[in-house]
Design a protein around this motif. Structure first.
Motif, PDB file in Angstrom:
ATOM      1  N   UNK A  69       0.845  -1.174   0.000  1.00 53.53           N
ATOM      2  CA  UNK A  69       0.000   0.000   0.000  1.00 53.53           C
ATOM      3  C   UNK A  69       0.892   1.239   0.000  1.00 53.53           C
ATOM      4  N   UNK A  70       0.272   2.376  -0.187  1.00 52.05           N
ATOM      5  CA  UNK A  70       0.972   3.656  -0.193  1.00 52.05           C
ATOM      6  C   UNK A  70       0.858   4.283   1.185  1.00 52.05           C
ATOM      7  N   UNK A  72      -7.089  12.237 -10.002  1.00 52.95           N
ATOM      8  CA  UNK A  72      -6.629  11.156  -9.134  1.00 52.95           C
ATOM      9  C   UNK A  72      -7.505   9.917  -9.243  1.00 52.95           C
ATOM     10  N   UNK A  73      -6.844   8.758  -9.261  1.00 58.05           N
ATOM     11  CA  UNK A  73      -7.518   7.463  -9.123  1.00 58.05           C
ATOM     12  C   UNK A  73      -7.020   6.828  -7.833  1.00 58.05           C
ATOM     13  N   UNK A  74      -7.826   6.845  -6.791  1.00 62.06           N
ATOM     14  CA  UNK A  74      -7.397   6.315  -5.506  1.00 62.06           C
ATOM     15  C   UNK A  74      -7.054   4.831  -5.589  1.00 62.06           C
ATOM     16  N   UNK A  82      -4.277   0.846  -1.756  1.00 65.26           N
ATOM     17  CA  UNK A  82      -4.626   1.002  -0.347  1.00 65.26           C
ATOM     18  C   UNK A  82      -3.875   2.173   0.250  1.00 65.26           C
ATOM     19  N   UNK A  83      -4.604   3.030   0.948  1.00 66.56           N
ATOM     20  CA  UNK A  83      -3.991   4.185   1.602  1.00 66.56           C
ATOM     21  C   UNK A  83      -4.820   4.496   2.838  1.00 66.56           C
ATOM     22  N   UNK A  84      -4.221   4.349   4.005  1.00 66.91           N
ATOM     23  CA  UNK A  84      -4.955   4.532   5.246  1.00 66.91           C
ATOM     24  C   UNK A  84      -5.496   5.958   5.348  1.00 66.91           C
ATOM     25  N   UNK A  85      -6.788   6.050   5.563  1.00 68.42           N
ATOM     26  CA  UNK A  85      -7.427   7.360   5.609  1.00 68.42           C
ATOM     27  C   UNK A  85      -8.041   7.770   4.296  1.00 68.42           C
ATOM     28  N   UNK A  86      -7.657   7.100   3.201  1.00 67.02           N
ATOM     29  CA  UNK A  86      -8.276   7.316   1.909  1.00 67.02           C
ATOM     30  C   UNK A  86      -8.101   8.722   1.357  1.00 67.02           C
ATOM     31  N   UNK A  87      -9.084   9.135   0.548  1.00 70.73           N
ATOM     32  CA  UNK A  87      -9.004  10.414  -0.153  1.00 70.73           C
ATOM     33  C   UNK A  87      -8.949  11.597   0.807  1.00 70.73           C
ATOM     34  N   UNK A  88      -9.656  11.514   1.927  1.00 72.59           N
ATOM     35  CA  UNK A  88      -9.651  12.619   2.890  1.00 72.59           C
ATOM     36  C   UNK A  88      -8.250  12.834   3.469  1.00 72.59           C
ATOM     37  N   UNK A  89      -7.569  11.743   3.783  1.00 76.19           N
ATOM     38  CA  UNK A  89      -6.219  11.852   4.340  1.00 76.19           C
ATOM     39  C   UNK A  89      -5.243  12.375   3.284  1.00 76.19           C
ATOM     40  N   UNK A  90      -5.416  11.948   2.048  1.00 80.26           N
ATOM     41  CA  UNK A  90      -4.565  12.436   0.963  1.00 80.26           C
ATOM     42  C   UNK A  90      -4.734  13.945   0.804  1.00 80.26           C
ATOM     43  N   UNK A 116       7.723  17.529 -21.162  1.00 83.73           N
ATOM     44  CA  UNK A 116       7.465  18.508 -20.103  1.00 83.73           C
ATOM     45  C   UNK A 116       7.027  17.854 -18.792  1.00 83.73           C
ATOM     46  N   UNK A 117       6.935  16.549 -18.756  1.00 83.97           N
ATOM     47  CA  UNK A 117       6.391  15.871 -17.586  1.00 83.97           C
ATOM     48  C   UNK A 117       7.491  15.384 -16.657  1.00 83.97           C
ATOM     49  N   UNK A 118       7.138  15.262 -15.375  1.00 84.02           N
ATOM     50  CA  UNK A 118       8.014  14.641 -14.390  1.00 84.02           C
ATOM     51  C   UNK A 118       7.247  13.504 -13.748  1.00 84.02           C
ATOM     52  N   UNK A 119       7.779  12.295 -13.856  1.00 86.84           N
ATOM     53  CA  UNK A 119       7.110  11.120 -13.301  1.00 86.84           C
ATOM     54  C   UNK A 119       7.782  10.700 -12.002  1.00 86.84           C
ATOM     55  N   UNK A 120       6.952  10.187 -11.081  1.00 84.44           N
ATOM     56  CA  UNK A 120       7.494   9.671  -9.831  1.00 84.44           C
ATOM     57  C   UNK A 120       6.621   8.530  -9.333  1.00 84.44           C
ATOM     58  N   UNK A 121       7.283   7.473  -8.904  1.00 84.42           N
ATOM     59  CA  UNK A 121       6.568   6.371  -8.264  1.00 84.42           C
ATOM     60  C   UNK A 121       6.302   6.754  -6.817  1.00 84.42           C
ATOM     61  N   UNK A 122       5.041   6.734  -6.424  1.00 81.31           N
ATOM     62  CA  UNK A 122       4.637   7.140  -5.074  1.00 81.31           C
ATOM     63  C   UNK A 122       3.927   5.946  -4.436  1.00 81.31           C
ATOM     64  N   UNK A 123       4.674   5.157  -3.677  1.00 82.94           N
ATOM     65  CA  UNK A 123       4.099   3.911  -3.179  1.00 82.94           C
ATOM     66  C   UNK A 123       3.708   3.044  -4.353  1.00 82.94           C
ATOM     67  N   UNK A 124       2.442   2.692  -4.441  1.00 82.61           N
ATOM     68  CA  UNK A 124       1.944   1.864  -5.535  1.00 82.61           C
ATOM     69  C   UNK A 124       1.456   2.695  -6.718  1.00 82.61           C
ATOM     70  N   UNK A 125       1.364   3.995  -6.554  1.00 83.50           N
ATOM     71  CA  UNK A 125       0.809   4.864  -7.584  1.00 83.50           C
ATOM     72  C   UNK A 125       1.914   5.522  -8.406  1.00 83.50           C
TER      73      UNK A 125
END
Length: 267
Positions: free
Chosen positions: A2-3, A26-28, A33-41, A212-221
């Motif tokens: 999870x992230x 955003x696609x959650x 899985x992210x504890x707290x979900x969209x509100x926490x993000x 022009x883009x910058x990509x980054x792996x953020x946990x599973x996303x």
């Protein structure tokens, strides 16, 4: 896997997002899985001083022109069979396809929402009011035009370019005329509005976006960040070079009419 919240904080720092306006898409489910979900993000972005702006579109208010107006090249062929319900900016109605994160922005107690009855935006953060102020019924993409938005970042979190709304504004910058629709509102009756085109073919813009883009792996996303002004310039140039570049199919009336230059009106 999870992230984690630390993954998010690290990404905000690495992508230089703190204190900026973030046009978020955003696609959650991409987080695994992210504890707290969209509100926490959302809270994590706000804690970094970000102003988060999300499209909160709703199509339930759409109705036919009360005067029977039918503009040429308006992106439909008479197929709109609708039973409208009135739009109220104080309510939290939203098209389900906008996703959980956009819904979290809309339901935040300090959110601001625009009055556009079909293509509203909601925002939370210190620059929310300034970011949303330029939008009206006809200037649907005014949210990308405020002086505060010049340093804004368009952030794709686990979604493809098909979900990046400012690309519609790039069509307008390239000289295409936005479509017209009518919508029922709670306080203003039926109003005429401008709306964008089909976005299914935005994926074909990837060669223009890659530089022009910058990509980054953020946990599973996988996150992709674009400077707003660079994204608009790149996409507008693509449309000028190849007006049909994002046509999704031969039988899509919105793609067909936008390829021809968009709606033809008397004004």
């Amino acid at each position: 896997m999870s992230t984690t919240e630390q993954n998010i904080k690290t990404a905000i720092e690495a992508l230089n997002l703190a204190d900026k306006i973030i046009f978020a898409h955003c696609a959650m489910r991409s987080f695994g899985g992210f504890e707290g979900g969209a509100d926490r993000l959302l809270d994590t972005f706000l804690s970094a001083g970000c102003t988060v702006v999300a499209p909160t579109f709703t199509y339930f208010p759409m109705c036919h022109s009360p005067d029977g107006i039918e503009y040429p090249q308006n992106g439909y062929r008479g197929e709109l069979e609708i039973d409208p319900s009135p739009y109220d900016a104080h309510a939290n109605d939203i098209e389900p396809s906008m996703g959980a994160f956009a819904k979290a922005v809309l339901n935040h107690p300090k959110r601001i929402r625009t009055e556009h009855p079909m293509n509203s935006y909601a925002a939370v953060g210190p620059l929310a009011e300034a970011a949303l102020a330029p939008q009206d019924d006809f200037n649907v993409y005014g949210v990308y035009q405020s002086p505060q938005a010049r340093n804004a970042v368009v952030l794709s979190m686990g979604v493809t370019p098909n979900s990046i709304t400012p690309i519609h504004y790039a069509e307008q910058l390239a000289g295409k005329a936005l479509f017209r629709r009518w919508a029922l509102t709670a306080n203003r009756g039926v109003v005429e509005t401008c709306v964008g085109s089909c976005s299914e073919g935005f994926i074909y813009l990837q060669p223009y976006l890659s530089p022009i883009q910058t990509k980054k792996r953020v946990g599973e996303s996988t996150w992709t960040a674009y400077p707003l002004e660079a994204l608009l310039d790149a996409c507008a140039q693509a449309f000028r070079t190849n007006p049909s570049i994002i046509r999704c199919s031969d039988d899509c009336p919105r793609c067909e009419d936008m390829t021809l230059g968009g709606v033809k009106t008397l004004n």
